[in-house]
Design a protein around this motif. Structure first.
Motif, PDB file in Angstrom:
ATOM      1  N   SER A 188       0.645  -1.305   0.060  1.00 41.92           N
ATOM      2  CA  SER A 188       0.009   0.040  -0.232  1.00 41.92           C
ATOM      3  C   SER A 188       0.879   1.351  -0.120  1.00 41.92           C
ATOM      4  O   SER A 188       1.039   1.758  -1.156  1.00 41.92           O
ATOM      5  CB  SER A 188      -0.994   0.117   1.370  1.00 41.92           C
ATOM      6  N   TYR A 189       1.350   1.507   1.235  1.00 40.09           N
ATOM      7  CA  TYR A 189       2.293   2.880   1.217  1.00 40.09           C
ATOM      8  C   TYR A 189       3.269   3.025   0.195  1.00 40.09           C
ATOM      9  O   TYR A 189       3.367   4.028  -0.595  1.00 40.09           O
ATOM     10  CB  TYR A 189       2.703   2.934   2.710  1.00 40.09           C
ATOM     11  N   LEU A 190       4.042   1.946  -0.072  1.00 40.45           N
ATOM     12  CA  LEU A 190       5.170   1.958  -0.707  1.00 40.45           C
ATOM     13  C   LEU A 190       4.861   2.273  -2.230  1.00 40.45           C
ATOM     14  O   LEU A 190       5.422   3.231  -3.116  1.00 40.45           O
ATOM     15  CB  LEU A 190       6.401   0.771  -0.420  1.00 40.45           C
ATOM     16  N   VAL A 191       3.879   1.454  -2.577  1.00 40.45           N
ATOM     17  CA  VAL A 191       3.341   1.576  -3.948  1.00 40.45           C
ATOM     18  C   VAL A 191       2.888   3.154  -4.458  1.00 40.45           C
ATOM     19  O   VAL A 191       3.115   3.526  -5.181  1.00 40.45           O
ATOM     20  CB  VAL A 191       2.367   0.591  -4.193  1.00 40.45           C
ATOM     21  N   VAL A 192       2.078   3.574  -3.366  1.00 40.40           N
ATOM     22  CA  VAL A 192       1.566   4.817  -3.315  1.00 40.40           C
ATOM     23  C   VAL A 192       2.822   5.753  -3.633  1.00 40.40           C
ATOM     24  O   VAL A 192       2.578   6.951  -4.306  1.00 40.40           O
ATOM     25  CB  VAL A 192       0.773   5.290  -2.413  1.00 40.40           C
ATOM     26  N   PHE A 193       3.712   5.654  -2.654  1.00 37.69           N
ATOM     27  CA  PHE A 193       4.854   6.611  -2.734  1.00 37.69           C
ATOM     28  C   PHE A 193       5.657   6.568  -3.925  1.00 37.69           C
ATOM     29  O   PHE A 193       5.833   7.782  -4.606  1.00 37.69           O
ATOM     30  CB  PHE A 193       5.794   6.375  -1.496  1.00 37.69           C
ATOM     31  N   PHE A 194       5.675   5.511  -4.569  1.00 35.78           N
ATOM     32  CA  PHE A 194       6.286   5.722  -5.928  1.00 35.78           C
ATOM     33  C   PHE A 194       5.289   5.318  -7.161  1.00 35.78           C
ATOM     34  O   PHE A 194       5.650   4.855  -8.182  1.00 35.78           O
ATOM     35  CB  PHE A 194       7.363   4.374  -5.654  1.00 35.78           C
ATOM     36  N   ALA A 195       4.100   6.049  -7.005  1.00 31.01           N
ATOM     37  CA  ALA A 195       3.146   5.834  -7.964  1.00 31.01           C
ATOM     38  C   ALA A 195       3.450   6.223  -9.465  1.00 31.01           C
ATOM     39  O   ALA A 195       3.271   5.332 -10.193  1.00 31.01           O
ATOM     40  CB  ALA A 195       1.855   6.304  -7.424  1.00 31.01           C
ATOM     41  N   PRO A 212      -2.587   0.483 -15.625  1.00 37.53           N
ATOM     42  CA  PRO A 212      -1.052   0.853 -15.074  1.00 37.53           C
ATOM     43  C   PRO A 212      -1.034   0.277 -13.367  1.00 37.53           C
ATOM     44  O   PRO A 212      -2.069   0.236 -12.740  1.00 37.53           O
ATOM     45  CB  PRO A 212      -1.158   2.249 -14.816  1.00 37.53           C
ATOM     46  N   PHE A 213       0.191  -0.072 -13.135  1.00 39.19           N
ATOM     47  CA  PHE A 213       0.505  -0.790 -11.927  1.00 39.19           C
ATOM     48  C   PHE A 213       0.071  -0.154 -10.589  1.00 39.19           C
ATOM     49  O   PHE A 213      -0.634  -0.877  -9.983  1.00 39.19           O
ATOM     50  CB  PHE A 213       2.052  -1.005 -11.798  1.00 39.19           C
ATOM     51  N   HIS A 214       0.398   1.169 -10.649  1.00 35.88           N
ATOM     52  CA  HIS A 214      -0.030   1.840  -9.348  1.00 35.88           C
ATOM     53  C   HIS A 214      -1.637   1.642  -9.191  1.00 35.88           C
ATOM     54  O   HIS A 214      -2.396   1.660  -8.255  1.00 35.88           O
ATOM     55  CB  HIS A 214       0.383   3.408  -9.497  1.00 35.88           C
ATOM     56  N   TYR A 215      -2.494   2.080 -10.438  1.00 36.82           N
ATOM     57  CA  TYR A 215      -3.779   1.879 -10.401  1.00 36.82           C
ATOM     58  C   TYR A 215      -4.344   0.394  -9.930  1.00 36.82           C
ATOM     59  O   TYR A 215      -5.282   0.285  -9.174  1.00 36.82           O
ATOM     60  CB  TYR A 215      -4.446   2.220 -11.702  1.00 36.82           C
TER      61      TYR A 215
END
Lengths: 553, 94
Positions: free
Chosen positions: B28-35, B47-50
């Motif tokens: 969660s947090y890390l993926v959002v941080f590097f979205a 797209p991966f982040h989405y």
């Protein structure tokens, strides 16, 4: 008055009769039935009840609309609300179950050996649950009002009567089985339209697999129109706001008294762990579908409604325009409705899309019954939490410790009736948008209960003065930040009022640690109790030794 | 009961919980941080982040909770906290 109205009414009356029937069948006969359903609920069913308790009008009616409006930024709600179950199930629920009390304030009061802490926690429970239930009641008012074609205020009052009746009647035991039924109604109601839309748009009945295709088409449409792209991150708020909101919703979930108390209704720590897992699976069915729902709705609106002539709009538009939640203004006066000319409220996307997609009267009626199930089940759980705080934590534990079981049940029932009516009165004219009120309730829970419970379970050195100072500071910081951000325009790193919990929780944890360390440690007995929470029920920690209990009977 | 055994039980459980929470944090947090950086990768055309926000993180959370429930039961059994004892109390409570 038409076929749609009749079908919706029949479905709503049928589901309500089912809930009330279940409540009567499972009437509470003892105090433990009333508060914790006799502690005999099997984990799978408890998981469904947690799901219904948890998924409120905001989840059912609001979430897909929020994702549709915010694009990627709306996903903070999906991850935050589901991620909270990790914190809850890993860090709190089994331990709280082993400690074995009726309510969250009771745990705080007994663990920290402080009546003041219990009273503060009881008051915080009432504030949080009350704020939350105002949103639920006004949500149910909108749905009932729209369907019975009465105004929202009348709809709200009908909701109040129903909730007051079955919560007061059944207590936790009745509510548990009612909520199982409500979960089934709401999940079927949510999945059927999304599956039908998936079939219509992609010829694939599994929306979770097919909506990637729609997302791709949306990206192309966005680029053609030159509008903010749906999947691009942080277009509506900063990255920090996204992270702060996600944290607030997670910590708030782990600290919501009406959800935690559901873990008291199972028999063991093991059952608490399984309840958490089943609960998130059942919740996930809806939460995984919401982004697909949002994408389908947006796609249908962009391709089928936008671009049509204003004089040939379908019949469904008028009813929603009348509620004030939808406006279709031909601002450039060309007689054609453009995408940018459609203003649709987040809260009606889920309710209106089945009509927009022409799914037929039965599905639209089912949708209404599902929305009502979501609003009623959460409001019911909240009422139990308020009633328990008033009748158990404040009345029985502080005012009249000699009260008979019968008297306590009566106080519990009357406080539900009074709290529901009072919340209903405020809901007639709600102080803000439903999702906003709900986010505040989460911020308050993450600033008060999450730190108190987390440290109470995992740090035996935490003491009474520490938790009192922590809860007061946490609540104060959260409330001040909400007001400063909402009305004063004050923000840190672009974090707005809905992300306030991150500051409240940090302040509360620091305060609790600092004050605990600078005052006398808890008694040995209290510290031993915390150590005891490390082990399952059969194991007992006493006088520095670990004992395996003999099997009884 | 042997205090070393009790201590080992607690350590084992706590270590597992730290591992689960770390995985949850990454999802969660890390993926959002590097979205933004992750958006060039796509999963099922998204797209991966989405994808992670809409489905991936939730699925990982659910799996973590079930893995925890199963492994915790196994740990309990291994340390001799007989589940039959739990089931018998379960029935007397109802």
């Amino acid at each position: 008055m038409d076929g749609q109205f009749t079908v919706s009414l029949i479905l709503i009356v049928a589901t309500f009769s089912l809930y009330i029937g279940i409540a009567i069948f499972n009437r509470a006969r003892a105090t433990s039935d009333f508060y914790v359903a006799g502690r005999g609920v099997p984990p799978v069913f408890n998981g469904m009840a947690i799901g219904a308790d948890w998924m409120s009008a905001a989840s059912f009616i609001g979430m897909a609309g929020t994702v549709m409006a915010l694009g990627y930024d709306g996903l903070a709600y999906i991850m935050g609300w589901t991620g909270g179950y990790l914190l809850l199930t890993f860090l709190l629920a089994p331990q709280l179950r082993k400690y074995g009390r009726y309510t969250v304030p009771e745990f705080i009061g007994d663990r920290y050996r402080s009546n003041t802490a219990r009273l503060i926690a009881a008051i915080a429970t009432i504030i949080i649950s009350f704020t939350y239930s105002v949103g639920q009641l006004s949500g149910s008012g909108v749905v009932i009002g729209r369907l019975l074609e009465v105004n929202t205020a009348t709809g709200t009052m009908i909701g109040v009567v129903l909730i007051a009746f079955y919560s007061a009647m059944g207590g936790m035991k009745g509510i548990t089985w009612t909520q199982v039924a409500q979960y089934l109604v709401l999940i079927v109601a949510y999945l059927i339209p999304v599956i039908f839309m998936s079939l219509q748009l992609t010829q694939n009945p599994a929306p979770w697999l097919s909506y990637g295709q729609i997302i791709q088409e949306l990206q192309v449409l966005d680029q053609q129109l030159g509008i903010t792209e749906y999947v691009v991150p942080f277009t509506e708020a900063t990255k920090w706001q996204f992270l702060a909101l996600m944290f607030t919703l997670m910590a708030g979930t782990a600290g919501l008294p009406h959800v935690i108390v559901r873990f008291y209704t199972v028999a063991t720590m093991k059952a608490a762990r399984w309840s958490g897992a089943w609960a998130l699976l059942f919740i996930g069915l809806l939460y995984l579908s919401a982004p697909a729902y949002a994408a389908f709705s947006r796609f249908i609106l962009m391709t089928e409604v936008a671009g049509s002539s204003l004089t040939s709009l379908p019949a469904w538009t008028q009813a929603w325009i009348d509620t004030g939640e939808l406006s279709l203004a031909d601002s450039n006066g060309d007689g054609i409705l453009q995408w940018t000319e459609i203003m649709i409220s987040n809260d009606i996307v889920v309710m209106a899309t089945p009509e927009i997609a022409n799914l037929g009267v039965f599905i639209i009626g089912l949708m209404a019954a599902g929305a009502m199930a979501a609003a009623l089940s959460t409001a019911g759980g909240l009422m139990i939490a308020i009633s328990a705080a008033l009748s158990h934590d404040i009345y029985f534990r502080s005012i009249n410790p000699n009260a008979s079981e019968k008297k306590r049940l009566a106080v519990g029932r009357w406080s539900i009736v009074l709290a529901t009516v009072f919340a209903g009165l405020i809901a007639l004219n709600p102080p803000g948008a439903i999702t906003q009120i709900v986010a505040w309730a989460f911020a308050l829970a993450s600033g008060s209960f999450f730190p108190a419970l987390f440290l109470g379970v995992w740090w035996k050195r935490a003491n009474g003065p520490g938790v009192i100072a922590g809860m007061i500071v946490g609540l104060t910081v959260t409330l001040s930040y909400i007001f400063a951000a909402k009305y004063g325009g004050f923000t840190i790193l672009g974090i707005i009022d809905t992300g306030a919990g991150v500051f409240g929780a940090t302040a509360a944890i620091l305060t609790n640690i600092i004050v605990s360390l600078s005052t006398a440690p808890p008694t040995q007995e209290a510290q031993d109790e915390v150590t005891d929470l490390r082990y399952p029920e059969q194991v007992q920690y006493k006088n520095g030794e670990v004992w395996l209990k003999e099997e009884q009977k | 009961m042997d205090p070393a055994k009790a201590e080992a039980y607690f350590k084992y459980r706590t270590t597992m919980i730290v591992i689960y929470l770390t995985i949850g944090f990454f999802a969660s947090y890390l993926v959002v941080f590097f979205a933004k950086g992750l958006s060039s990768i796509t999963v099922m055309g998204i797209p991966f982040h989405y994808y992670m926000g809409a489905q991936g993180a939730v699925v990982i959370f659910i799996i973590l909770l079930f893995v925890n429930a199963v492994i915790s039961d196994k740990i309990d059994k291994k340390f001799g906290f007989d589940p039959k004892f739990v089931d018998s109390t379960n029935q007397t409570v109802d």
